[in-house]
Write a protein that holds these residues in place. Structure first.
Motif, PDB file in Angstrom:
ATOM      1  N   MET A 131       0.797  -1.308   0.085  1.00 30.48           N
ATOM      2  CA  MET A 131       0.060   0.039  -0.057  1.00 30.48           C
ATOM      3  C   MET A 131       0.740   1.341   0.045  1.00 30.48           C
ATOM      4  SD  MET A 131      -3.367  -1.025   0.768  1.00 30.48           S
ATOM      5  CE  MET A 131      -3.618  -2.895   0.944  1.00 30.48           C
ATOM      6  N   ASN A 176      -1.937   2.390  -4.866  1.00 31.91           N
ATOM      7  CA  ASN A 176      -1.635   1.238  -4.286  1.00 31.91           C
ATOM      8  C   ASN A 176      -1.767   0.110  -5.255  1.00 31.91           C
ATOM      9  OD1 ASN A 176      -1.785   1.965  -1.800  1.00 31.91           O
ATOM     10  ND2 ASN A 176      -3.696   1.389  -1.244  1.00 31.91           N
ATOM     11  N   THR A 183      -2.956  -3.369   6.423  1.00 27.53           N
ATOM     12  CA  THR A 183      -4.081  -2.698   6.111  1.00 27.53           C
ATOM     13  C   THR A 183      -4.957  -3.448   4.894  1.00 27.53           C
ATOM     14  OG1 THR A 183      -2.867  -0.789   6.101  1.00 27.53           O
ATOM     15  CG2 THR A 183      -5.076  -0.432   4.874  1.00 27.53           C
ATOM     16  N   ALA A 184      -6.081  -3.543   5.211  1.00 33.15           N
ATOM     17  CA  ALA A 184      -7.005  -4.560   3.877  1.00 33.15           C
ATOM     18  C   ALA A 184      -7.041  -3.693   3.199  1.00 33.15           C
ATOM     19  CB  ALA A 184      -8.216  -4.711   4.681  1.00 33.15           C
ATOM     20  N   GLY A 185      -7.360  -4.235   1.849  1.00 32.88           N
ATOM     21  CA  GLY A 185      -7.662  -3.605   0.537  1.00 32.88           C
ATOM     22  C   GLY A 185      -8.997  -3.010   0.278  1.00 32.88           C
ATOM     23  N   ALA A 219      -9.767   1.480   5.156  1.00 29.31           N
ATOM     24  CA  ALA A 219      -8.789   1.056   5.976  1.00 29.31           C
ATOM     25  C   ALA A 219      -7.595   1.581   6.390  1.00 29.31           C
ATOM     26  CB  ALA A 219      -8.494  -0.569   5.362  1.00 29.31           C
ATOM     27  N   THR A 226      -1.298   4.570   0.521  1.00 28.53           N
ATOM     28  CA  THR A 226      -1.722   4.643   2.098  1.00 28.53           C
ATOM     29  C   THR A 226      -0.579   5.182   2.697  1.00 28.53           C
ATOM     30  OG1 THR A 226      -3.134   2.763   1.551  1.00 28.53           O
ATOM     31  CG2 THR A 226      -2.778   3.274   3.997  1.00 28.53           C
ATOM     32  N   ARG A 278      -5.080   7.062  -3.030  1.00 31.14           N
ATOM     33  CA  ARG A 278      -4.211   6.229  -2.166  1.00 31.14           C
ATOM     34  C   ARG A 278      -4.272   4.867  -3.035  1.00 31.14           C
ATOM     35  NH1 ARG A 278      -7.106   7.474   3.195  1.00 31.14           N
ATOM     36  NH2 ARG A 278      -8.171   5.557   3.541  1.00 31.14           N
TER      37      ARG A 278
HETATM   38  N1  ASP Z   1      -8.784   1.716   0.170  1.00 28.69           N
HETATM   39  C1  ASP Z   1      -7.394   1.365   0.265  1.00 28.69           C
HETATM   40  C2  ASP Z   1      -7.074   0.241  -0.714  1.00 28.69           C
HETATM   41  O1  ASP Z   1      -8.137  -0.501  -0.981  1.00 28.69           O
HETATM   42  C3  ASP Z   1      -6.714   1.105   1.625  1.00 28.69           C
HETATM   43  C4  ASP Z   1      -6.773   2.245   2.393  1.00 28.69           C
HETATM   44  O2  ASP Z   1      -7.717   2.826   2.943  1.00 28.69           O
HETATM   45  O3  ASP Z   1      -5.657   2.973   2.424  1.00 28.69           O
HETATM   46  O4  ASP Z   1      -6.228   0.011  -1.293  1.00 28.69           O
END
Ligand code: ASP
Length: 404
Positions: free
Chosen positions: A299, A383, A340-342, A346, A302, A379
């Motif tokens: 990430m 990612n 961190t979950a995608g 998150a 993130t 972000r």
């Molecule tokens: N939403 C982002 C993702 O899915 C994770 C985050 O909240 O930073 O990659």
């Protein structure tokens, strides 16, 4: 008769994105319409994607392992992937910190009294490690726990490989199931223009330009970080390690980039990311392993966001971060990005862990929470682009090794 020129998926998604933004802006004063009648279709689409992603990852990794015919090769792909993911994330957080320190002067100083933010339990590294291994065969699928699905499919993939060698049989069934789920995924991905429209429209309608307000400058610095990181790191990486022109890379990635921007979910973008990277020439055996792993642990966007927000929150509380504190942030944000979950939002939860690692007040998150979705869209885009660049590079390296 002249044949009608068909629009590409990227063009269709782009049109949907622009239309979604325009309709969303038109509906800012009636955002309930967008939320009640348009958002549900976005949710249906995301649900379909989430539904297909677990079997897709499970069978594609298994099929990938069987086709590699060699456990050592899986190891070599794995190590390269992990090293790339960790290094780029550490770089990303450094860019975030540098930019935020440079532009600290233009950040607004917001009131910090009366702030309240209920931080989630901080995740310990060892717990994350233990959590990678499933204790029940079905739970990873029910909970859509990507890391556990990856571990399960690797173990079964290796077992199939060994049985195949001992008994000299072919497991064509796995390939067949893989093809079936890929086809189902293509069918769902074909709907993505509608999905993108229905996802972005309510976000714009609900957030309207006014919500940016005082945070516009912090958002701007985060987006500057996202863009710089993508242009510097990924362009250099695909050019030097895979010999691919950055223009080709970003052009080929457009459908996935626009999808990630609208959905704010790396895991949701996974199917479309697989399609884009394979069209750009990455081999399926590599993408099927590198991308699901990346959607879960890599990430970079993130990390940039966490760097920028830490400095911003500290300055609102009148705290100046010291150099050792910044180093701690680099370390914890890199680890936090693994945990961190995608999924949407998150990264904000993990910001709590980063803040508390340097003794910053966790309630500070409340300062940025209102516009989290806007941070998140950027972000997530970074990612998934990072994951794709890794797939392209590792695939090129493996191909070179095979030729040598
Ligand atoms: N939403 C982002 C993702 O899915 C994770 C985050 O909240 O930073 O990659």
């Amino acid at each position: 008769m002249k044949e009608k020129k068909k629009l590409t998926l990227a063009t269709k998604i782009f049109i949907a994105l622009i239309l979604g933004i325009i309709v969303g802006m038109a509906l800012t004063s009636h955002s309930d319409i967008a939320v009640s009648y348009i958002k549900p279709f976005g949710t249906i689409f995301l649900n379909l994607i989430k539904w297909i992603v677990t079997p897709l990852v499970f069978f594609s990794i298994m099929a990938g392992v069987i086709s590699m015919r060699d456990i050592k090769k899986v190891g070599s792909v794995g190590i390269k992937t992990l090293v790339y993911y960790l290094c780029t994330t550490a770089f990303a957080i450094t860019i975030g910190l540098i930019l935020a320190n440079l532009f600290k002067g233009i950040f607004p100083v917001l009131q910090t009294t009366d702030l309240a933010y209920e931080a989630a339990e901080p995740v310990k590294f060892m717990d994350t490690l233990v959590g990678i291994f499933p204790s029940n065969f079905f739970a990873p699928f029910v909970e859509a726990n990507m890391l556990q699905i990856i571990v399960a499919s690797l173990i079964i993939g290796f077992a199939l490989l060994l049985v195949k060698q001992q008994k000299e049989i072919e497991f064509t069934m796995v390939d067949m199931l893989n093809d079936v789920f890929m086809k189902a995924m293509e069918m769902i991905v074909a709907l993505s223009p509608i999905g993108v429209f229905c996802l972005i429209c309510p976000v714009v309608a609900e957030n309207g330009p006014a919500v940016l307000g005082s945070l516009a400058k912090v958002l701007l610095v985060a987006y500057l970080g996202y863009i710089l990181h993508a242009i510097i790191v990924y362009s250099l990486a695909v050019k030097t390690a895979a010999g691919m022109s950055p223009v080709t890379f970003f052009k080929g990635m457009m459908p996935a980039i626009m999808f990630a921007f609208s959905s704010a979910s790396s895991v949701g973008t996974l199917p479309i990311n697989m399609e884009c990277t394979e069209k750009l020439g990455a081999s399926r055996e590599v993408t099927s392993f590198v991308l699901p792993l990346g959607a879960t642990i890599n990430m970079d966007g993130t990390a940039i966001y966490q760097g920028v927000c830490s400095v911003f929150i500290a300055s609102c509380f009148g705290i100046t971060l010291t150099f050792p504190q910044m180093l701690t942030i680099v370390l914890t944000a890199t680890l936090a990005s693994i945990g961190t979950a995608g999924v949407p939002g998150a990264g904000m939860v993990m910001l709590a862990m980063v803040l508390s690692s340097v003794g910053l007040p966790v309630e500070g998150i409340a300062l940025v929470a209102g516009v989290d979705r806007i941070f998140d869209m950027g972000r997530t885009t970074v990612n998934i682009t990072g994951d794709a660049s890794c797939a392209i590079i590792v695939s090129a390296m493996e191909k070179r090794k095979q030729k040598a």
